[in-house]
Design an enzyme around this catalytic site. Structure first.
Site, PDB file in Angstrom:
ATOM      1  N   ASP A   1      -4.773  20.029 -13.858  1.00 44.58           N
ATOM      2  CA  ASP A   1      -5.112  18.704 -14.383  1.00 44.58           C
ATOM      3  C   ASP A   1      -4.556  18.620 -15.807  1.00 44.58           C
ATOM      4  O   ASP A   1      -4.981  19.349 -16.704  1.00 44.58           O
ATOM      5  CB  ASP A   1      -6.642  18.519 -14.375  1.00 44.58           C
ATOM      6  CG  ASP A   1      -7.061  17.111 -14.809  1.00 44.58           C
ATOM      7  OD1 ASP A   1      -6.371  16.522 -15.669  1.00 44.58           O
ATOM      8  OD2 ASP A   1      -8.086  16.613 -14.310  1.00 44.58           O
TER       9      ASP A   1
ATOM     10  N   TYR B   1     -14.022  18.344 -15.381  1.00 43.03           N
ATOM     11  CA  TYR B   1     -14.607  17.008 -15.500  1.00 43.03           C
ATOM     12  C   TYR B   1     -15.720  16.872 -14.446  1.00 43.03           C
ATOM     13  O   TYR B   1     -15.524  17.239 -13.275  1.00 43.03           O
ATOM     14  CB  TYR B   1     -13.511  15.948 -15.304  1.00 43.03           C
ATOM     15  CG  TYR B   1     -14.045  14.567 -15.084  1.00 43.03           C
ATOM     16  CD1 TYR B   1     -14.870  13.964 -16.029  1.00 43.03           C
ATOM     17  CD2 TYR B   1     -13.758  13.853 -13.920  1.00 43.03           C
ATOM     18  CE1 TYR B   1     -15.390  12.695 -15.813  1.00 43.03           C
ATOM     19  CE2 TYR B   1     -14.258  12.587 -13.704  1.00 43.03           C
ATOM     20  CZ  TYR B   1     -15.084  12.015 -14.651  1.00 43.03           C
ATOM     21  OH  TYR B   1     -15.597  10.774 -14.436  1.00 43.03           O
TER      22      TYR B   1
ATOM     23  N   LYS C   1      -6.294   7.598 -19.303  1.00 49.23           N
ATOM     24  CA  LYS C   1      -6.491   8.125 -20.659  1.00 49.23           C
ATOM     25  C   LYS C   1      -5.230   7.898 -21.498  1.00 49.23           C
ATOM     26  O   LYS C   1      -4.861   6.767 -21.749  1.00 49.23           O
ATOM     27  CB  LYS C   1      -6.902   9.594 -20.579  1.00 49.23           C
ATOM     28  CG  LYS C   1      -7.892   9.909 -19.462  1.00 49.23           C
ATOM     29  CD  LYS C   1      -9.194   9.138 -19.573  1.00 49.23           C
ATOM     30  CE  LYS C   1     -10.149   9.550 -18.453  1.00 49.23           C
ATOM     31  NZ  LYS C   1     -11.300   8.704 -18.329  1.00 49.23           N
TER      32      LYS C   1
ATOM     33  N   ARG D   1       0.853  -1.213   0.000  1.00 51.86           N
ATOM     34  CA  ARG D   1       0.000   0.000   0.000  1.00 51.86           C
ATOM     35  C   ARG D   1       0.877   1.247   0.000  1.00 51.86           C
ATOM     36  O   ARG D   1       0.614   2.218  -0.679  1.00 51.86           O
ATOM     37  CB  ARG D   1      -0.933   0.011   1.229  1.00 51.86           C
ATOM     38  CG  ARG D   1      -1.578   1.369   1.439  1.00 51.86           C
ATOM     39  CD  ARG D   1      -2.846   1.375   2.274  1.00 51.86           C
ATOM     40  NE  ARG D   1      -2.887   0.492   3.392  1.00 51.86           N
ATOM     41  CZ  ARG D   1      -2.291   0.691   4.583  1.00 51.86           C
ATOM     42  NH1 ARG D   1      -1.572   1.789   4.796  1.00 51.86           N
ATOM     43  NH2 ARG D   1      -2.403  -0.190   5.554  1.00 51.86           N
TER      44      ARG D   1
END
Ligand SMILES: Cc1ncc(COP(=O)(O)O)c(C=O)c1O
Length: 367
Positions: A174, A102, A199, A50
């Site tokens: 972003d 977004y 993406k 983690r």
């Protein structure tokens, strides 16, 4: 940082695999935990996946190299990145948000993050006067996409950074649409870069992930604490898929862009296209004459797929009004032009003639 960006997509800073077997492709360390030699002593610094894992570290170093970042963290999605970025702020802080974001980010702010007690204002960040007017004594950050999703507004990162830094606020960009291949926000003055790796970075419509890159050690330490504690870090196999995708990022981005330019030129010749929005990379939005026409086109495309997401090898056509931006308030959508006539095309890397022929057929049979 001696290598060019296309070389760094493949080799990062040039560090080699040191697994003892001379593997060319970095291995997938599919392990949750790592053995210790003595209490508190693990020579390679890995304890538990983690917190860190060799495959993830290799990917993170590659992203840092591409983004010119001090440090980058790989998360299990772009939204996990953005949610973690907003965890940095505390009650009473004021954050200026770009007005075209977004839809998932708008949902995060309006339905989840309000409990954190900070104030937000949506501002068109490309309008520097509007931005200056929105600054308050408690403004701690300016957060925006450039170009924006889906309206392709472009903001001058350097100018925003000057304004933000003069009042001690952070700049968070972003970079999903441009990727570090076309744009390096940190070199323009950004403090934090967030992006969906789902993406272009992964690039094959097969992996969900995201990256948070920090410009300096202080930010990096805070985000390392947040990521290891809240735990939405990326698993080793997804890290490897992303490393594989990154190797061809330069080639893919060039092809996405040249294909998109060809599609844009074709769209501009059509009388039934009202407006075309394009700002580089492989993304185009356009509005058609009616919502019925938009829906018919979505039904008629064959090679191109009617689907959410973007940035992969396959061309995808999206209906932002209901797919990606349903949680943006109606009046804001109207103001921005996110109407039921707007379509967003992620231009893939197929032959451009086939993409245009598919659109042409769909447009003709839809009208
Ligand atoms: C600009 C932008 N940022 C962030 C995200 C969220 O990324 P993810 O879907 O990987 O959580 C998206 C998703 O479409 C996006 O388009």
């Amino acid at each position: 940082m001696g290598y060019a960006v296309d070389t760094r997509c493949i080799h990062g800073e040039g560090h080699k695999t040191e697994d003892g077997n001379n593997a060319i492709s970095f291995p997938i360390y599919q392990t949750a935990s790592f053995s210790h030699l003595t209490p508190g002593h693990n020579p390679n610094g890995f304890d538990y996946s983690r917190e860190s894992n060799p495959t993830r570290t290799y990917l993170e170093e590659t992203i840092s190299s591409l983004e010119h970042a001090y440090d980058s963290i790989a998360f299990s999605s772009g939204m996990a990145v953005i949610a973690t970025a907003f965890e940095y702020f505390k009650p009473g802080d004021h954050i200026i948000l770009g007005d075209d974001l977004y839809g998932g980010v708008v949902r995060l702010i309006s339905q989840i993050s309000t409990k954190n007690g900070y104030e937000t204002d949506y501002v068109e960040t490309s309008d520097l006067d509007a931005l200056k007017a929105a600054i308050k004594p408690n403004t701690k950050a300016i957060y925006f996409e450039t170009p924006t999703n889906p309206m392709m507004h472009v903001t001058n990162i350097k100018a925003v950074a000057e304004i933000a830094h003069s009042v001690g606020a952070l700049v968070i960009v972003d970079n999903t649409f441009m990727t570090p291949y076309f744009q390096n926000p940190i070199l323009e003055g950004a403090d934090i870069v967030v992006q969906s790796g789902t993406k272009y970075l992964c690039g094959h419509n097969d992996t969900v992930c995201g990256f948070l890159s920090s410009e300096n050690e202080e930010l990096a330490d805070r985000f390392r604490l947040l990521s290891k504690t809240t735990g939405a870090t990326l698993g080793p196999f997804e890290c490897w898929l992303c490393l594989r995708g990154l190797k061809t990022l330069a080639l893919r981005m060039e092809r996405h862009k040249s294909n998109a330019e060809a599609v844009r030129d074709w769209l501009l010749t059509r009388k039934d296209v009202e407006k075309v929005y394009y700002a580089g990379s492989g993304m185009i939005s356009f509005s058609v004459k009616s919502s019925e026409h938009a829906v018919e086109i979505l039904k008629k495309i064959k090679l191109i797929t009617f689907a959410e997401s973007l940035g992969g090898t396959e061309s995808l056509l999206t209906y932002p009004y209901i797919q990606t931006h349903p949680d943006v308030p109606a009046e804001q959508k109207e103001k921005l032009g996110i109407t039921d006539k707007l379509l967003r095309l992620s231009v893939g890397i197929e032959n451009p003639d086939d993409i245009i022929a598919d659109l042409n057929k769909a447009f003709e049979s839809a009208s």
